[in-house]
Write a protein that holds these residues in place. Structure first.
Motif, PDB file in Angstrom:
ATOM      1  N   ASN A 129       5.143   7.489  -3.710  1.00 11.66           N
ATOM      2  CA  ASN A 129       6.056   8.444  -3.094  1.00 11.66           C
ATOM      3  C   ASN A 129       5.637   9.890  -3.369  1.00 11.66           C
ATOM      4  OD1 ASN A 129       8.433   8.932  -1.546  1.00 11.66           O
ATOM      5  ND2 ASN A 129       9.405   9.638  -3.431  1.00 11.66           N
ATOM      6  N   ASP A 130       5.548  10.673  -2.311  1.00 12.73           N
ATOM      7  CA  ASP A 130       5.258  12.113  -2.373  1.00 12.73           C
ATOM      8  C   ASP A 130       3.898  12.457  -2.979  1.00 12.73           C
ATOM      9  OD1 ASP A 130       7.712  12.700  -1.196  1.00 12.73           O
ATOM     10  OD2 ASP A 130       8.730  12.873  -3.120  1.00 12.73           O
ATOM     11  N   VAL A 131       2.938  11.526  -2.965  1.00 11.17           N
ATOM     12  CA  VAL A 131       1.612  11.838  -3.490  1.00 11.17           C
ATOM     13  C   VAL A 131       0.465  11.465  -2.536  1.00 11.17           C
ATOM     14  CG1 VAL A 131       2.355  11.651  -5.904  1.00 11.17           C
ATOM     15  CG2 VAL A 131       1.338   9.668  -4.763  1.00 11.17           C
ATOM     16  N   MET A 132       0.736  10.735  -1.483  1.00 13.92           N
ATOM     17  CA  MET A 132      -0.331  10.274  -0.595  1.00 13.92           C
ATOM     18  C   MET A 132      -0.794  11.432   0.299  1.00 13.92           C
ATOM     19  SD  MET A 132      -0.368   7.384  -1.970  1.00 13.92           S
ATOM     20  CE  MET A 132      -1.495   6.331  -1.092  1.00 13.92           C
ATOM     21  N   ASN A 133      -2.058  11.362   0.789  1.00 14.30           N
ATOM     22  CA  ASN A 133      -2.620  12.521   1.480  1.00 14.30           C
ATOM     23  C   ASN A 133      -3.443  12.210   2.725  1.00 14.30           C
ATOM     24  OD1 ASN A 133      -3.381  15.124   2.055  1.00 14.30           O
ATOM     25  ND2 ASN A 133      -4.651  15.391   0.265  1.00 14.30           N
ATOM     26  N   SER A 134      -3.597  10.959   3.128  1.00 15.89           N
ATOM     27  CA  SER A 134      -4.331  10.664   4.362  1.00 15.89           C
ATOM     28  C   SER A 134      -4.023   9.239   4.824  1.00 15.89           C
ATOM     29  CB  SER A 134      -5.845  10.842   4.168  1.00 15.89           C
ATOM     30  OG  SER A 134      -6.353  10.011   3.153  1.00 15.89           O
ATOM     31  N   HIS A 135      -4.244   8.993   6.125  1.00 12.98           N
ATOM     32  CA  HIS A 135      -4.066   7.632   6.646  1.00 12.98           C
ATOM     33  C   HIS A 135      -5.146   7.326   7.672  1.00 12.98           C
ATOM     34  CE1 HIS A 135      -1.969   9.702   9.972  1.00 12.98           C
ATOM     35  NE2 HIS A 135      -2.220   8.611  10.689  1.00 12.98           N
ATOM     36  N   LEU A 136      -5.459   6.039   7.785  1.00 16.05           N
ATOM     37  CA  LEU A 136      -6.520   5.571   8.666  1.00 16.05           C
ATOM     38  C   LEU A 136      -6.045   4.303   9.362  1.00 16.05           C
ATOM     39  CD1 LEU A 136      -9.568   5.902   9.467  1.00 16.05           C
ATOM     40  CD2 LEU A 136     -10.090   4.429   7.526  1.00 16.05           C
ATOM     41  N   PHE A 137      -6.058   4.311  10.699  1.00 17.77           N
ATOM     42  CA  PHE A 137      -5.727   3.092  11.429  1.00 17.77           C
ATOM     43  C   PHE A 137      -6.853   2.097  11.181  1.00 17.77           C
ATOM     44  CE2 PHE A 137      -2.932   5.948  13.690  1.00 17.77           C
ATOM     45  CZ  PHE A 137      -1.850   5.148  14.022  1.00 17.77           C
ATOM     46  N   GLY A 138      -6.532   0.982  10.569  1.00 21.79           N
ATOM     47  CA  GLY A 138      -7.525  -0.036  10.270  1.00 21.79           C
ATOM     48  C   GLY A 138      -7.262  -0.687   8.931  1.00 21.79           C
ATOM     49  N   ASN A 139      -8.015  -1.730   8.656  1.00 22.48           N
ATOM     50  CA  ASN A 139      -7.851  -2.545   7.465  1.00 22.48           C
ATOM     51  C   ASN A 139      -8.868  -2.153   6.391  1.00 22.48           C
ATOM     52  OD1 ASN A 139      -6.445  -4.635   6.199  1.00 22.48           O
ATOM     53  ND2 ASN A 139      -8.007  -6.136   6.754  1.00 22.48           N
ATOM     54  N   ASN A 140      -9.167  -0.871   6.275  1.00 19.44           N
ATOM     55  CA  ASN A 140     -10.240  -0.386   5.418  1.00 19.44           C
ATOM     56  C   ASN A 140      -9.916  -0.411   3.933  1.00 19.44           C
ATOM     57  OD1 ASN A 140     -10.275   0.579   8.142  1.00 19.44           O
ATOM     58  ND2 ASN A 140     -12.061   1.768   7.601  1.00 19.44           N
ATOM     59  N   CYS A 141      -8.684  -0.244   3.576  1.00 19.15           N
ATOM     60  CA  CYS A 141      -8.249  -0.158   2.188  1.00 19.15           C
ATOM     61  C   CYS A 141      -8.234  -1.544   1.549  1.00 19.15           C
ATOM     62  CB  CYS A 141      -6.850   0.451   2.190  1.00 19.15           C
ATOM     63  SG  CYS A 141      -5.920   0.301   0.679  1.00 19.15           S
ATOM     64  N   SER A 142      -8.555  -1.604   0.261  1.00 25.40           N
ATOM     65  CA  SER A 142      -8.523  -2.886  -0.452  1.00 25.40           C
ATOM     66  C   SER A 142      -7.174  -3.152  -1.091  1.00 25.40           C
ATOM     67  CB  SER A 142      -9.620  -2.915  -1.521  1.00 25.40           C
ATOM     68  OG  SER A 142      -9.384  -1.884  -2.462  1.00 25.40           O
ATOM     69  N   GLY A 143      -6.207  -2.240  -0.886  1.00 26.50           N
ATOM     70  CA  GLY A 143      -4.886  -2.372  -1.494  1.00 26.50           C
ATOM     71  C   GLY A 143      -3.999  -3.405  -0.823  1.00 26.50           C
ATOM     72  N   THR A 144      -2.818  -3.544  -1.372  1.00 24.32           N
ATOM     73  CA  THR A 144      -1.812  -4.501  -0.905  1.00 24.32           C
ATOM     74  C   THR A 144      -1.276  -4.112   0.466  1.00 24.32           C
ATOM     75  OG1 THR A 144      -1.183  -4.863  -3.197  1.00 24.32           O
ATOM     76  CG2 THR A 144       0.402  -5.560  -1.531  1.00 24.32           C
ATOM     77  N   VAL A 145      -0.924  -5.122   1.273  1.00 26.03           N
ATOM     78  CA  VAL A 145      -0.292  -4.905   2.577  1.00 26.03           C
ATOM     79  C   VAL A 145       1.214  -4.978   2.389  1.00 26.03           C
ATOM     80  CG1 VAL A 145      -0.026  -5.757   4.935  1.00 26.03           C
ATOM     81  CG2 VAL A 145      -2.236  -5.979   3.774  1.00 26.03           C
ATOM     82  N   TYR A 146       1.925  -3.969   2.913  1.00 25.74           N
ATOM     83  CA  TYR A 146       3.383  -3.913   2.791  1.00 25.74           C
ATOM     84  C   TYR A 146       4.053  -3.936   4.161  1.00 25.74           C
ATOM     85  CZ  TYR A 146       2.677  -2.611  -2.075  1.00 25.74           C
ATOM     86  OH  TYR A 146       2.316  -2.610  -3.389  1.00 25.74           O
ATOM     87  N   ASN A 147       5.271  -4.446   4.170  1.00 19.51           N
ATOM     88  CA  ASN A 147       6.156  -4.398   5.334  1.00 19.51           C
ATOM     89  C   ASN A 147       7.579  -4.580   4.827  1.00 19.51           C
ATOM     90  OD1 ASN A 147       7.322  -4.402   7.837  1.00 19.51           O
ATOM     91  ND2 ASN A 147       6.679  -6.471   8.370  1.00 19.51           N
ATOM     92  N   PHE A 148       8.224  -3.472   4.446  1.00 15.78           N
ATOM     93  CA  PHE A 148       9.619  -3.531   3.989  1.00 15.78           C
ATOM     94  C   PHE A 148      10.380  -2.290   4.394  1.00 15.78           C
ATOM     95  CE2 PHE A 148       7.282  -1.708   0.363  1.00 15.78           C
ATOM     96  CZ  PHE A 148       8.050  -0.628   0.036  1.00 15.78           C
TER      97      PHE A 148
END
Length: 148
Positions: A129-148
């Motif tokens: 929260n309040d720290v992210m700085n960019s986004h990319l359409f695609g599955n490029n990140c190795s992090g967890t997938v969320y939907n809530f």
């Protein structure tokens, strides 16, 4: 990953039709199909940016109708993005801690959402929260997938 010209035209048309109403923080806003909506507050409230493109640096972009309010003001600023609604039916969104799509990250499911980024803990141990700085359409990140 398909970025349709028609989606961009719909977004532009909706902004023109919204006129002055977009100058205030958005309430109950409906995102444009194939776009991502980034909100300044949790639960899809506050200022909104209805976006059709990946953005490598949120501190270079404003919320719609708010020319002096950036998506990112520096770490832990309450105006930073706090919730995201992904209206792209076939593409995940990778959200990154740093600009240029670097650092700890998480993904939002295709046609999914994150209503409060405070519930996401990054691999660094920080809350998203309040720290992210960019986004990319695609599955490029190795992090967890969320939907809530």
């Amino acid at each position: 990953m398909i970025r349709r010209t028609s989606a961009m035209l719909v977004a532009v048309a909706s902004l023109f039709s919204a006129g002055v109403a977009m100058a205030a923080p958005a309430q109950a806003y409906t995102c444009t199909p194939d776009n991502a909506c980034l909100y300044s507050d949790s639960d899809f409230t506050g200022f909104v940016r209805d976006d059709y493109s990946s953005r490598s640096n949120w501190e270079s972009f404003n919320y719609d109708g708010a020319p002096n309010i950036l998506l990112y003001w520096g770490e832990n600023n309450p105006r930073n993005v706090s919730s995201i609604d992904n209206w792209d039916t076939d593409t995940r969104i990778s959200v990154y801690y740093n600009s240029q799509w670097l650092g700890p990250c998480f993904k939002i499911a295709a046609y999914g959402s994150v209503s409060n980024m405070a519930y996401i803990t990054l691999s660094s141990g920080k809350s998203a929260n309040d720290v992210m700085n960019s986004h990319l359409f695609g599955n490029n990140c190795s992090g967890t997938v969320y939907n809530f």
